[in-house]
Write a protein that holds these residues in place. Sequence first.
Motif, PDB file in Angstrom:
ATOM      1  N   ARG A   1       0.995  -1.307  -0.070  1.00  0.00           N
ATOM      2  CA  ARG A   1       0.388   0.365  -0.050  1.00  0.00           C
ATOM      3  C   ARG A   1       1.098   1.369  -0.496  1.00  0.00           C
ATOM      4  NH1 ARG A   1      -4.349   1.204   5.169  1.00  0.00           N
ATOM      5  NH2 ARG A   1      -2.353   1.146   6.116  1.00  0.00           N
ATOM      6  N   ARG A   2       2.154   1.349   0.706  1.00  0.00           N
ATOM      7  CA  ARG A   2       2.793   2.949   0.341  1.00  0.00           C
ATOM      8  C   ARG A   2       3.624   2.430  -0.250  1.00  0.00           C
ATOM      9  NH1 ARG A   2       3.562   6.888   3.959  1.00  0.00           N
ATOM     10  NH2 ARG A   2       3.710   7.668   1.795  1.00  0.00           N
ATOM     11  N   GLU A   3       3.687   2.002  -1.322  1.00  0.00           N
ATOM     12  CA  GLU A   3       4.922   1.880  -2.546  1.00  0.00           C
ATOM     13  C   GLU A   3       3.663   1.962  -3.888  1.00  0.00           C
ATOM     14  OE1 GLU A   3       6.144  -1.696  -3.873  1.00  0.00           O
ATOM     15  OE2 GLU A   3       8.145  -1.745  -2.428  1.00  0.00           O
ATOM     16  N   LEU A   4       1.803   2.094  -3.536  1.00  0.00           N
ATOM     17  CA  LEU A   4       1.329   2.038  -4.251  1.00  0.00           C
ATOM     18  C   LEU A   4       0.979   3.701  -4.479  1.00  0.00           C
ATOM     19  CD1 LEU A   4      -0.782   1.600  -6.904  1.00  0.00           C
ATOM     20  CD2 LEU A   4      -3.025   0.434  -5.123  1.00  0.00           C
ATOM     21  N   TYR A   5       0.719   3.776  -3.143  1.00  0.00           N
ATOM     22  CA  TYR A   5       0.923   5.720  -2.324  1.00  0.00           C
ATOM     23  C   TYR A   5       1.394   6.348  -2.722  1.00  0.00           C
ATOM     24  CZ  TYR A   5      -0.319   9.549   0.556  1.00  0.00           C
ATOM     25  OH  TYR A   5      -0.860  10.677   1.296  1.00  0.00           O
ATOM     26  N   ASP A   6       2.400   6.071  -2.451  1.00  0.00           N
ATOM     27  CA  ASP A   6       3.939   6.665  -3.035  1.00  0.00           C
ATOM     28  C   ASP A   6       4.296   7.253  -5.347  1.00  0.00           C
ATOM     29  OD1 ASP A   6       5.455   7.063  -0.552  1.00  0.00           O
ATOM     30  OD2 ASP A   6       6.329   5.378  -1.330  1.00  0.00           O
ATOM     31  N   ALA A   7       3.745   5.335  -5.773  1.00  0.00           N
ATOM     32  CA  ALA A   7       3.386   5.554  -7.121  1.00  0.00           C
ATOM     33  C   ALA A   7       2.273   7.052  -7.663  1.00  0.00           C
ATOM     34  CB  ALA A   7       2.972   4.516  -7.247  1.00  0.00           C
TER      35      ALA A   7
ATOM     36  N   ALA B   1       2.903   9.962 -10.042  1.00  0.00           N
ATOM     37  CA  ALA B   1       2.320  10.001 -10.647  1.00  0.00           C
ATOM     38  C   ALA B   1       1.686  11.739 -10.778  1.00  0.00           C
ATOM     39  CB  ALA B   1       1.202   9.366 -10.901  1.00  0.00           C
ATOM     40  N   ARG B   2       1.553  12.303  -9.463  1.00  0.00           N
ATOM     41  CA  ARG B   2       0.552  13.534  -9.875  1.00  0.00           C
ATOM     42  C   ARG B   2       1.324  14.241  -9.182  1.00  0.00           C
ATOM     43  NH1 ARG B   2      -3.890  12.360  -4.410  1.00  0.00           N
ATOM     44  NH2 ARG B   2      -5.484  12.020  -6.041  1.00  0.00           N
ATOM     45  N   SER B   3       2.271  14.372  -8.770  1.00  0.00           N
ATOM     46  CA  SER B   3       3.167  15.536  -9.546  1.00  0.00           C
ATOM     47  C   SER B   3       3.825  15.673 -10.851  1.00  0.00           C
ATOM     48  CB  SER B   3       4.399  15.083  -8.401  1.00  0.00           C
ATOM     49  OG  SER B   3       5.759  15.963  -8.129  1.00  0.00           O
TER      50      SER B   3
ATOM     51  N   ASP C   1       2.748  15.311 -13.648  1.00  0.00           N
ATOM     52  CA  ASP C   1       1.478  15.585 -14.161  1.00  0.00           C
ATOM     53  C   ASP C   1       0.767  16.968 -13.847  1.00  0.00           C
ATOM     54  OD1 ASP C   1       0.229  13.401 -15.269  1.00  0.00           O
ATOM     55  OD2 ASP C   1      -1.254  12.641 -13.406  1.00  0.00           O
ATOM     56  N   GLU C   2       1.631  17.316 -12.931  1.00  0.00           N
ATOM     57  CA  GLU C   2       1.636  18.959 -12.002  1.00  0.00           C
ATOM     58  C   GLU C   2       2.094  19.429 -12.951  1.00  0.00           C
ATOM     59  OE1 GLU C   2       1.129  19.272  -8.787  1.00  0.00           O
ATOM     60  OE2 GLU C   2      -0.727  18.376  -7.933  1.00  0.00           O
ATOM     61  N   ARG C   3       3.635  18.545 -13.461  1.00  0.00           N
ATOM     62  CA  ARG C   3       4.967  19.459 -13.961  1.00  0.00           C
ATOM     63  C   ARG C   3       4.392  19.557 -15.571  1.00  0.00           C
ATOM     64  NH1 ARG C   3       7.756  16.683 -10.452  1.00  0.00           N
ATOM     65  NH2 ARG C   3       8.110  14.950 -12.388  1.00  0.00           N
ATOM     66  N   MET C   4       4.031  18.738 -16.222  1.00  0.00           N
ATOM     67  CA  MET C   4       2.964  18.758 -17.526  1.00  0.00           C
ATOM     68  C   MET C   4       2.549  19.699 -17.776  1.00  0.00           C
ATOM     69  SD  MET C   4       2.977  15.057 -18.691  1.00  0.00           S
ATOM     70  CE  MET C   4       2.586  14.680 -19.823  1.00  0.00           C
ATOM     71  N   ILE C   5       1.730  20.298 -16.650  1.00  0.00           N
ATOM     72  CA  ILE C   5       0.721  21.583 -17.553  1.00  0.00           C
ATOM     73  C   ILE C   5       1.380  22.690 -16.850  1.00  0.00           C
ATOM     74  CG2 ILE C   5      -0.829  20.032 -16.712  1.00  0.00           C
ATOM     75  CD1 ILE C   5      -2.009  20.587 -14.628  1.00  0.00           C
ATOM     76  N   GLU C   6       2.315  22.713 -16.781  1.00  0.00           N
ATOM     77  CA  GLU C   6       2.909  24.131 -15.803  1.00  0.00           C
ATOM     78  C   GLU C   6       2.787  24.525 -17.155  1.00  0.00           C
ATOM     79  OE1 GLU C   6       6.081  23.459 -13.252  1.00  0.00           O
ATOM     80  OE2 GLU C   6       4.658  23.275 -11.322  1.00  0.00           O
ATOM     81  N   PRO C   7       2.641  26.357 -17.627  1.00  0.00           N
ATOM     82  CA  PRO C   7       2.992  27.418 -18.000  1.00  0.00           C
ATOM     83  C   PRO C   7       4.668  27.195 -18.251  1.00  0.00           C
ATOM     84  CG  PRO C   7       2.069  28.444 -16.770  1.00  0.00           C
ATOM     85  CD  PRO C   7       2.092  27.129 -16.018  1.00  0.00           C
TER      86      PRO C   7
END
Length: 280
Positions: free
Chosen positions: A260-266, A270-272, A274-280
């Motif tokens: 569960r810990r590894e999945l949470y970190d994954a 992934a969210r981080s 995605d955030e970098r990809m949408i930054e201007p």
Amino acid sequence: MVLAATPMGDVGDASRRLREALATADIVAAEDTRRTRALAKALEVEITGRVVSFYDHVETARIPTLLADIEGGRTVLLVTDAGMPSVSDPGYRMVAACVARDLPVTCLPGPSAVTTALALSALPVERFCFDGFPPRKSGARREWLRSLAAEPRACVFFEAPHRLADCLADAVQVLGPDRRAAVCRELTKTYEEVVRGTLAELAAWAQEGVRGEVTVVLAGAAPESADPADLVGEVETLTASGMRLKDACGEVAAMAGVSRRELYDAVLTARSSDERMIEP
């Protein structure tokens, strides 16, 4: 018709119902008539009915006469040398013929090398498959073993003692040296022996020669661990429906057999990303 399990070695395993059936059946169809008579003598039972042979090469020829006997109201008792009829022993064709004619068939339960070996194996056997005897030739045997490479259930099978070493050596080559198994020899008999270990250990042990009737239990294949990164989408689907992230990770991790810990970190990674990809 009555199918009846017979002792694998220790006559003390014979049930009261088997004794009664041997004494009262109109016809006893036996894989080996001499062994069946010897069993009855050891049980102090007198067989009063007609005894007929019912082994592999005469099974098909015997069926019409036995069906006629059953249709005439006679009780036919079918026994094999040891264990349960139809399980790698004669009986299946007779049962199928009775069912096709809507004739009554019942079974007197009792000893079975399959379930006895499973119980003694010390392996996880909540789910298992039975595969009879492996192919005799190495090429066909290796192909059969390859079919078990990813089988999650334990597999129990019989093997001739003079072929056991070659079978285990092939298993090492196909399934790897670390797959666990148990070799059960002479179950319920005076020299009963159960040898447990890895396939490599058992193959080395068998090289010295093995005697007696052999039943092998092969551990099921270990489940392949899923990559937590591949499960992120499932977690996000649950969170989108309103579930807390930690709860979603716990549910998906439990179903996939991952940390569960590894999945949470994954998920956070992934969210981080995605955030970098949408930054201007």
